[in-house]
Motif scaffolding. Structure first.
Motif, short mmCIF file in Angstrom:
data_model
loop_
_atom_site.label_atom_id
_atom_site.label_comp_id
_atom_site.label_asym_id
_atom_site.label_seq_id
_atom_site.Cartn_x
_atom_site.Cartn_y
_atom_site.Cartn_z
N UNK A 305 0.82 -1.21 0.00
CA UNK A 305 0.00 0.00 0.00
C UNK A 305 0.86 1.26 0.00
N UNK A 306 2.04 1.18 0.60
CA UNK A 306 2.93 2.34 0.62
C UNK A 306 3.33 2.76 -0.78
N UNK A 307 3.77 1.80 -1.58
CA UNK A 307 4.18 2.12 -2.95
C UNK A 307 2.98 2.60 -3.76
N UNK B 45 0.00 -5.95 5.40
CA UNK B 45 -0.46 -4.62 5.79
C UNK B 45 -1.96 -4.71 5.99
N UNK B 46 -2.54 -3.63 6.43
CA UNK B 46 -3.98 -3.66 6.70
C UNK B 46 -4.26 -4.10 8.13
N UNK C 103 -3.03 9.26 2.83
CA UNK C 103 -3.49 8.35 3.87
C UNK C 103 -2.87 6.97 3.73
N UNK C 104 -2.83 6.47 2.49
CA UNK C 104 -2.17 5.18 2.22
C UNK C 104 -0.73 5.23 2.73
N UNK C 105 -0.03 6.31 2.37
CA UNK C 105 1.39 6.40 2.73
C UNK C 105 1.55 6.48 4.25
N UNK C 106 0.69 7.27 4.90
CA UNK C 106 0.81 7.41 6.36
C UNK C 106 0.62 6.07 7.05
N UNK C 107 -0.40 5.33 6.60
CA UNK C 107 -0.66 4.05 7.24
C UNK C 107 0.51 3.09 7.02
#
Lengths: 356, 394, 290
Positions: A305-307, B45-46, C103-107
């Motif tokens: 999700x980071x990328x 993740x999640x 938000x994606x990056x923060x999480x």
């Protein structure tokens, strides 16, 4: 940018603007039609998924990109389509009939949701659809006799003459056919008075009203068509997932769907497709790329999700008009080469556009 | 030494040449001459990342150990972990990749019940075993399917053991506070089944969403019903909220008992003993170090050295899972096929894992290794064993 | 009666948290017309930062509280100055998507830095309770309500009396006019983001003793979003009232209607309010000029 010299009124109605368009789309059609011959099951499955998301993207594009009504509740329509289709199938309805049934029901509900849109606009409308998503999820959970509640149920996969068309090559062709039909339908819609009314609605509600566009009628139409397409895609989606449970159709999924049209580029069908590729295929590409990284990096929690988030942010920062916007710029650069001017696409200095 | 190696490899090549006419080996997916590929659609993740990540770490640990010891029949294990992010569409994408691109031999440790339900039909189409998922729902192994295996007490067994224990303690008024999900529902069903045996039923039920941060209303409703035991269909966070809310409100003449997701260090470690007295039932119990078999202690040390934290229940489950796969591969012999592998799994009897859990037995009509549960209780910041192993079917 | 009062106490506490998050939404929206979908993620980051100060650096709760708020305010200032300022004037929904991406990056970043295991948040008053007339009030609930009231008073005084606060009001009412009057609009926007980030941190720290600190905390943002709209997006008192209202409605419907209605009561109310009063409870009526 090329402007074809039109010599005939018929040209205005042509689906393809020039003969080179015709050539490239023909080539694309050939590639897509022959895909099962030279691509393995894995990519076939992923491309089918992109097609399904593409149909949702087109549906959402009609509503958000053309008619200017924002919805963060489209996963609900996707769910309504998926559930209706799967339930009808389990009752023994033929595939095509239940597909039509799913589309019809979500169209109807879409028209119903379009109704509050007559009173609310902008962020408030987005919020109404957001609440709608939660209510639909609640129905999926609570209407246990129909939906199987939380546990959900497996989607039947009908066969035709002994060939399963809900997996592999058969499913691929169904998705391909569906998205082509959806695109043709949308192109025709946009060339019709209805399509022009929708665009007028987006550009200025007040002006459109003054020119005699009936707001109520067209807003409801936009919602109905959009929900119908999404419900149709939902039926295909049910086969892709194979098992329906309420926690698939959450608000987070709705947000991802909306992401498609914005990242792809508002107000173009190309944008919807590019967006579907971004949301549907990119996570898988990141996953594949992860296989080539050392385990210490690849197993880092949160890397995927980071990328994805990073690419999303970069895309919007450098191209707020979406991937299709960038595509046009690149195309323009090459088509006028070497006479590209830096200022070709720059606009006047802009301030925050106010909705107040 | 070298000559002998040459001899074995020549013999192996010969055997291969001979057997290739039978073509049984070449057709087993996910098994090459040098590797057996195992896939996991886990979560890195999640919301379930904590379980998924611990599981991925522990699986890799066992895989590395097996490979360092020379593999199985000359083949190394290779583990591919995907990140499904606790989303069903992503789990399906991950399964598609593992099945059709990586050509896995078996799937292990898929996180989440809906994810497993969605992934299983794809596995079934390709005749791939679905092993030891990180979901203790009943559907993971029952009704018996030749491809589905689970080794420890599922949620219903755990809650069955818990209720049995509480009934033995002369408790009669049972209530349930559970998540409004399939998981929560499974717990309530399990509790109702067990209570029926004692001629009892659940007197009051109430639900919440996994994301709720407040269970005040629910606790008031349950208190009105005069519960003596509240069965918790909760994960970690909501178990803490339910328990502390009730205790702070002065509701002390009641016991709370959760299942394995509640059996978590984050729950027992609430500051100021906030969860002291909370019960949890679990199929996999983490023994105190000194009581653990040597192998388990070594695994704990290695895990902590490699990843800097104590292994969780998920880590233990997945570690045992890889071990069981290795045993079955060993038993199935060099020419392993999916069928012979499954037969080998079914033939495992009296298996004792590295951590001293109850012995596991499999057979053609039983794909669950053990259904015994441990009842534990928080005391001084840690879970302590109260009773067990309890099997509610005894 | 005791029961109803008890419900109101619970509702007030959760409602105050919704209010604080909603306040963050509204501050940013009022000034910049951006909808910040990462507000819940800022809350999560705030709680994580405070956890680090307390557990890793061993600071006291109060010091950690103040430092975490400062850190988050600085972080949000930087966020606006570096990232969000670039998209001023771009289509509104691109900006919304940008905050979703953030938000994606923060999480993901939080998972990378703080791991996946949930933290217990130690607060000096986390296990205390008081009983007033049969109603049990936990000290955490009191801290939430008091914290909200104090924060709102400070903000009110700031916007009302300080030169900077008045400049911020001016900038949110009319950017161009404020700019001509010598207000540095860009910097003001960043400062508003800073305030909003600080408010998120306060909300995160106040609610942390009730929940574990992990990245699912960011989901609180969704319900607070409903609160903000209920009150009328763009109205600060609206956000406060909306949040508390949603907190109360949830509790009462959970106790007196069918089981499970607690979860959707907030959204059902929202739909109803939008149908009857499309601009929310406190929103200003306005028709876009052409």
């Amino acid at each position: 940018m090329r402007f074809p010299y039109k010599t005939d009124y018929g040209q205005d109605l042509d689906l393809f603007k020039s003969s080179s368009d015709r050539f490239w789309y023909g080539l694309l059609a050939l590639v897509l039609l022959s895909m099962p011959l030279w691509v393995d099951t894995f990519w076939l499955g992923e491309v089918s998924y992109v097609f399904i998301l593409g149909i949702v993207g087109i549906g959402l594009m009609i509503l958000t990109g053309y008619a200017g009504q924002v919805s963060i509740g489209h996963a609900a329509f996707l769910g309504i389509g998926a559930y209706t289709h799967a339930i009808l199938l389990s009752m023994g309805t033929p595939f095509v009939v239940s597909l039509v049934g799913a589309t019809a029901l979500s169209t109807l509900i879409g028209a119903g949701v379009g109704f509050p849109a007559l009173r609310v606009a902008g962020i408030y409308l987005a919020m109404a659809t957001f609440a709608f998503n939660f209510l639909v999820e609640f129905v999926f959970v609570r209407w246990e006799s129909m939906t199987g509640g939380f546990s959900g149920f497996a989607v039947a996969s009908p066969e035709f003459l002994g060939v399963s068309f809900t997996s592999g090559g058969g499913f691929y062709y169904i998705c391909l056919l569906s998205i082509v039909l959806a695109i043709l339908l949308t192109l025709n819609l946009l060339r019709s008075p209805t399509g022009r009314a929708l665009i007028a609605l987006r550009d200025s509600e007040t002006a459109a009203q003054a020119l005699g566009v009936r707001l109520a009628r067209y807003k409801t139409t936009a919602f109905a068509i959009s929900a119908g397409l999404t419900g149709f895609a939902g039926a295909l989606f049910a086969h892709r997932i194979g098992y329906l449970a309420p926690d698939i159709f959450t608000i987070m999924f709705s947000i991802q769907l909306l992401l498609m049209v914005v990242v792809g580029g508002m107000g173009s069908i190309h944008g919807a497709i590019f967006g579907a590729i971004f949301v549907g295929a990119l996570p898988q590409l990141i996953a594949i790329m992860r296989d080539y990284l050392p385990d210490s990096v690849a197993r880092q929690p949160g890397i995927e999700p980071g990328i994805f988030g990073l690419l999303l942010v970069l895309t919007i920062l450098f191209e707020p008009r979406g991937i299709y916007g960038r595509w046009l710029k690149i195309k323009h650069y090459f088509s006028v080469f070497p006479m590209h001017k830096k200022a070709a696409f720059s606009r006047q200095k802009s301030y925050t556009k106010s909705e107040r | 030494m070298k000559a002998r190696n040459l001899l074995t490899s020549t013999l192996a090549a010969l055997a291969l040449a001979l057997s290739s006419s039978g073509a049984s080996q070449a057709q087993t997916r996910g098994v090459t001459d040098t590797e057996v590929i195992i896939g996991s659609a886990g979560d890195l993740s999640g919301p379930a990342a904590n379980n998924g990540l611990a599981s991925a770490h522990a699986m890799q640990l066992r895989v590395d150990e097996i490979n360092a010891a020379g593999g199985i029949h000359g083949r190394k294990l290779r583990l591919i972990v995907e990140d499904a992010q606790y989303q069903v569409p992503r789990a399906v994408q991950a399964a598609n990749k593992l099945i059709n691109r990586d050509k896995i031999f078996a799937m292990i440790g898929t996180v989440g019940t809906p994810q497993n339900n969605a992934v299983f039909p794809l596995l079934e189409q390709n005749n791939i075993p679905s092993l030891f998922p990180l979901s203790q729902a009943r559907v993971m192994w029952s009704p018996v399917n030749k491809l589905k295996f689970q080794f420890n007490a599922d949620y219903r067994d755990q809650v069955g053991g818990a209720v049995k224990y509480m009934v033995d303690q002369k408790k009669t008024k049972f209530c349930a506070e559970y998540q409004d999900t399939d998981f929560g529902k499974d717990i309530v069903t399990g509790a109702e089944e067990e209570l029926k045996k004692a001629g009892l039923s659940i007197v009051a039920k109430s639900t919440h969403k996994p994301t709720d941060t407040d269970l005040g209303t629910q606790m008031i409703n349950l208190r009105k019903a005069g519960c003596e035991v509240v069965v918790l269909g909760t994960l970690g966070r909501d178990a803490i909220i339910a328990y502390t809310t009730a205790r702070r409100a002065g509701w002390t003449d009641v016991e709370f008992i959760g299942v394995s997701p509640t059996y978590d260090p984050a729950v027992s470690g609430v500051p100021d003993g906030g969860t002291d007295g909370l019960y949890a039932s679990t199929g996999v119990w983490i023994k105190p170090r000194e009581e653990m078999p040597e192998a388990g202690r070594q695994m704990f040390d290695k895990y902590k050295a490699a990843y800097g934290s104590e292994p969780t229940v998920s880590a233990m489950i997945s570690y045992i899972g890889i071990d069981l796969i290795a045993i079955a591969l060993e038993k199935a012999g060099k020419d392993v096929t999916t069928e012979s592998f499954l037969a080998a799994l079914e033939s495992i009897k009296d298996y004792n894992d590295a951590f001293g859990n109850p012995p596991q037995n499999y057979s053609a009509d039983n794909h669950q290794g053990s259904n015994a549960a441990f009842v534990t209780r928080v005391k001084g910041g840690a879970y302590e064993l109260i009773a067990g192993p309890i099997s509610h079917t005894d | 009666m005791t029961e109803l009062s008890q419900l109101i106490v619970y509702g007030l506490a959760t409602g105050c948290i919704y209010s604080l998050i909603a306040l963050g939404f509204v501050l940013i929206y009022k000034a910049t017309e951006m909808v910040n979908f990462a507000q819940g993620d800022l809350l999560m980051l705030g709680a994580f930062v405070a956890v680090t100060f307390i557990l890793t650096l061993g600071l006291s709760y109060w010091l950690a509280f103040i430092l975490a708020v400062i850190v988050m305010a600085a972080f949000s200032y930087g966020l606006d100055a570096v990232v969000l300022r670039r998209v001023i004037g771009q289509p509104q929904f691109s900006v919304v998507m940008l905050t979703i991406g953030l938000g994606f990056i923060f999480r993901a970043g939080a998972t990378m830095i703080w791991g996946t295991e949930p933290y217990n948040f130690p607060a000096p008053f986390s296990s205390g309770v008081s009983v007033v007339g049969g109603v049990v009030i936990s000290h955490v609930a009191i801290s939430i309500v008091v914290g909200t009231v104090v924060l709102c008073s400070i903000l009110w005084a700031f916007f009302r009396f300080s030169k900077l606060g008045v400049a911020m009001q001016a900038a949110s009412q009319n950017q161009l006019a404020a700019y001509y009057m010598g207000v540095p609009v860009k910097r003001i926007f960043s400062l508003i983001w800073a305030i909003s980030g600080g408010v998120a941190a306060v909300a995160g720290i106040l609610i942390a003793p009730l929940t574990l600190v992990d990245n699912t905390m960011s989901m609180l943002g969704l319900k607070a979003f409903a609160a903000a709209v209920l009150g009328g997006f763009g109205s600060i008192p609206g956000a406060l009232v909306g949040g508390i209202l949603i907190g109360m409605i949830e509790q009462v419907s959970g106790a007196y209607f069918i089981d499970g209605s607690k979860d959707i009561a907030a959204y059902a109310t929202l739909l109803l309010v939008l149908l009857l009063r499309p601009q929310g409870l406190f929103g200003a009526v306005g028709r876009k000029k052409v």
